[in-house]
Motif scaffolding. Structure first.
Motif, short mmCIF file in Angstrom:
data_model
loop_
_atom_site.label_atom_id
_atom_site.label_comp_id
_atom_site.label_asym_id
_atom_site.label_seq_id
_atom_site.Cartn_x
_atom_site.Cartn_y
_atom_site.Cartn_z
N ASP A 25 0.83 -1.22 0.00
CA ASP A 25 0.00 0.00 0.00
C ASP A 25 0.85 1.26 0.00
OD1 ASP A 25 -2.20 -1.60 -0.03
OD2 ASP A 25 -2.73 -1.31 2.08
N ARG A 26 1.89 1.30 0.85
CA ARG A 26 2.73 2.50 0.94
C ARG A 26 3.48 2.71 -0.37
NH1 ARG A 26 7.94 3.77 2.90
NH2 ARG A 26 8.34 1.59 3.44
N GLN A 29 1.06 4.13 -3.03
CA GLN A 29 0.72 5.52 -2.78
C GLN A 29 1.88 6.45 -3.12
OE1 GLN A 29 -2.51 6.31 -1.86
NE2 GLN A 29 -1.85 8.39 -2.42
N GLU A 30 3.10 6.00 -2.79
CA GLU A 30 4.25 6.86 -3.08
C GLU A 30 4.50 6.96 -4.58
OE1 GLU A 30 8.84 7.77 -1.74
OE2 GLU A 30 7.80 6.05 -0.87
N THR A 33 2.10 9.41 -6.06
CA THR A 33 2.50 10.77 -5.67
C THR A 33 3.71 11.24 -6.46
OG1 THR A 33 1.66 10.37 -3.43
CG2 THR A 33 3.18 12.22 -3.72
N SER A 45 -4.07 8.05 -10.47
CA SER A 45 -4.47 6.80 -9.82
C SER A 45 -3.64 5.64 -10.35
CB SER A 45 -5.97 6.52 -10.02
OG SER A 45 -6.25 6.30 -11.39
N LYS A 59 -5.67 0.74 -6.44
CA LYS A 59 -4.71 0.52 -5.37
C LYS A 59 -4.26 1.81 -4.70
CE LYS A 59 -4.63 -3.89 -5.69
NZ LYS A 59 -5.17 -4.73 -4.58
N ALA A 60 -4.23 2.91 -5.43
CA ALA A 60 -3.81 4.18 -4.84
C ALA A 60 -4.28 5.33 -5.72
CB ALA A 60 -2.29 4.23 -4.67
N VAL A 62 -4.30 10.06 -5.86
CA VAL A 62 -4.07 11.37 -5.25
C VAL A 62 -4.94 12.38 -5.98
CG1 VAL A 62 -1.71 10.91 -4.48
CG2 VAL A 62 -2.09 11.83 -6.78
#
Length: 556
Positions: A25-26, A29-30, A33, A45, A59-60, A62
């Motif tokens: 997950d991290r 997200q990174e 970003t 996304s 999954k992620a 911004v």
């Protein structure tokens, strides 16, 4: 804006092993970003394909409003309008651009996009080293526009690097899963080792499948070429074995020799169910065996996505089960072979001393009666029978001049007789290697509870329970049988002798067990009217002793 080299270096800093262990997950997200910072965009996304390969899962993201994300958590993969730019990029493996919402690719979500402040979008696929699409990046703009070639190149570079990291992490995950499966296989093998009862074998299989696959019900059919069916079930689902020709998944699995998966399964009318059951998913897996086939079926009350890993696990357990079931059948043949060997050894001893064979049969019966009275049932009753039947086989190695001597033995001769437990143990050590209890009984049936017996001088609980029981049975039969220098004692006299030596020669519990057996039962054993020996009767009518060969028994 961020520089491409710095972004790629940051992505490469993630180690696949650490990524697998800590979670993705991290990382997702990174990456999203970083793409936003690299391209100077505000809405991005990341989607990954699901294991089935027909959908993308978010999954992620911004910069995207919650209402949009709630409606876009899953996207079908394909080229229709319902798939949008991400679904189309995943289906074609190409960059897909919708520079305005007038593009047909945006038709299915045009109104929702405008409500979220989106006027254009483009998507870049993530492709692994085999050319398979494993996900997509998506970028959204608040105005109608095309991405610059530089922006597309940046995202493609990030996509390649991210795909490489994810692929390696997935390979590590697959390796870890394979190791876990191997450890589970070893555990299953250990569970099945020594399980000669097919029901115990099935219980181990069902427990393993419930643990690994979270199945609700398991049933298994072992069908021989002769049509004979052995049926096992985990949850008392069937009132009787289901018909051999069962409709739907089981029939399909047998006809195709492949795993059959059915959703929303309802058992056909006439199926002997104890209760009405509807299974969200049922899977049947066939396995051919030497004399027929094994069919393993598992079911979930709710729908379950049956993955390739699930298939491997079910296949593994079915193959183990097939092997174990076959081994259980072969063990019966092995037992027959061992008992044939026992008969051969006893026949060889019979040629020299017929009474020894009759003694062995009585001792087997006494030992079985003692096991009943002491409330202890060994895991392998046959092994105790083997030990009791063969306890004196070492006397084959004793000279006739001593074994068949009509009078009392000299101290030197008695020392020779005392070697028969060791002789028998060494004779049987290789052929009975799989029966350690029987070997122990042969070696230690002349040990005494007080430690003054032979050949090892052990006592108390150092003597196995089986050998302690055999010692009582052996001595009792010796006392109640005619010997060349001593007439047989009555049953009551022998019982009194056992009571006298309780706690000295004999284990107290074993002595008490014999004393609890009714005298008429003991008398029936002595006369040969009660025989629990598994071996064929050695009838004197079928055997003629050599001339001049007396039928004597030397009990000590």
């Amino acid at each position: 804006m961020l520089q491409l080299d710095a972004v790629l270096e940051r992505i490469r800093s993630y180690r696949p092993k650490e990524l697998f262990q800590a979670g993705t997950d991290r990382f997702f997200q990174e990456v999203v970003t970083l793409v936003a910072g690299l391209c100077g965009t505000h809405m991005n996304s990341l989607y990954l394909t699901d294991p089935g390969g027909d959908r993308l899962k978010l999954k992620a993201a911004v910069g995207l409003p919650a209402d949009w994300l709630a409606l876009a958590t899953e996207i079908p993969i394909g080229t229709s309008a319902a798939c949008g730019v991400c679904g189309r990029a995943a289906a074609t493996g190409q960059v897909v651009v919708a520079e305005s919402l007038e593009d047909p690719a945006t038709e299915a979500f045009r109104d929702r996009a405008r409500a979220a402040g989106i006027e254009s979008t483009w998507s870049v696929p993530l492709v692994d080293s085999d050319g398979h699409v494993i996900g997509t990046f998506a970028t959204y703009h608040g105005v109608a526009k095309r991405p610059s070639p530089e922006q597309v190149r940046y995202v493609q570079e990030v996509a390649r690097q991210a795909a490489s990291i994810l692929e390696t992490a997935r390979l590590y995950h697959a390796q870890e899963a394979a190791w876990r499966l191997q450890r589970q296989a070893q555990h299953l093998a250990q569970q099945l080792l020594g399980r000669t009862d097919p029901q115990q074998v099935f219980a181990a299989i069902a427990d393993g499948l419930k643990q690994l696959l979270n199945v609700d019900v398991v049933w298994l059919s072992l069908v021989g070429k002769d049509g004979k069916v052995q049926f096992f079930q985990s949850d008392d689902l069937f009132a009787a074995p289901p018909p051999r020709v069962m409709s739907a998944p089981c029939r399909e699995a047998l006809d195709t020799n492949r795993t059959a998966v059915h959703l929303d399964f309802e058992f056909p009318p006439g199926m002997p169910l104890k209760r009405l059951v509807r299974l969200g998913t049922v899977v049947c897996h066939p396995q051919a065996v030497e004399n027929g086939y094994v069919l393993t079926a598992v079911g979930w009350y709710q729908r379950h996505r049956f993955t390739e890993e699930d298939r491997h696990i079910l296949d593994l357990f079915t193959k183990f089960g097939a092997i174990a079931m076959q081994n259980a059948t072969r063990l019966d043949l092995l037992r027959s072979s061992y008992f044939g060997m026992v008969r051969g050894l006893l026949t060889a001893l019979e040629v020299r001393d017929y009474e020894t064979v009759a003694h062995s049969r009585r001792v087997v019966t006494y030992t079985m009666l003692l096991l009943d009275r002491i409330g202890y049932t060994p895991k392998r009753v046959e092994e105790v029978m083997l030990g009791a039947a063969l306890h004196d086989v070492g006397k084959i190695g004793i000279s006739d001049s001593i074994l068949l001597k009509p009078g009392r033995l000299t101290p030197e001769e008695y020392e020779v007789v005392k070697t028969h437990p060791i002789i028998g143990y060494r004779m049987l050590q290789a052929p009975l290697a799989q029966f350690p209890t029987a070997l122990d009984m042969v070696r230690h049936h002349h040990e005494r509870f007080d430690g003054t017996g032979y050949p090892d001088g052990i006592g108390n609980s150092d003597i196995s329970l089986e050998a302690r029981l055999l010692a009582v049975a052996d001595a009792f039969d010796v006392m109640t049988t005619d010997r060349p220098y001593c007439s047989a004692r009555s049953i009551e006299e022998a019982r009194a002798e056992v009571a006298k030596w309780r706690g000295k020669q004999f284990c107290p519990d074993c002595a008490d067990a014999l004393l609890s057996i009714e005298s008429d039962v003991l008398e029936a054993v002595r006369r040969g009217e009660l025989d629990r020996s598994p071996f064929a009767v050695f009838d004197t009518a079928d055997w003629v002793p050599s001339l001049g060969t007396p039928t004597l028994w030397r009990g000590s």
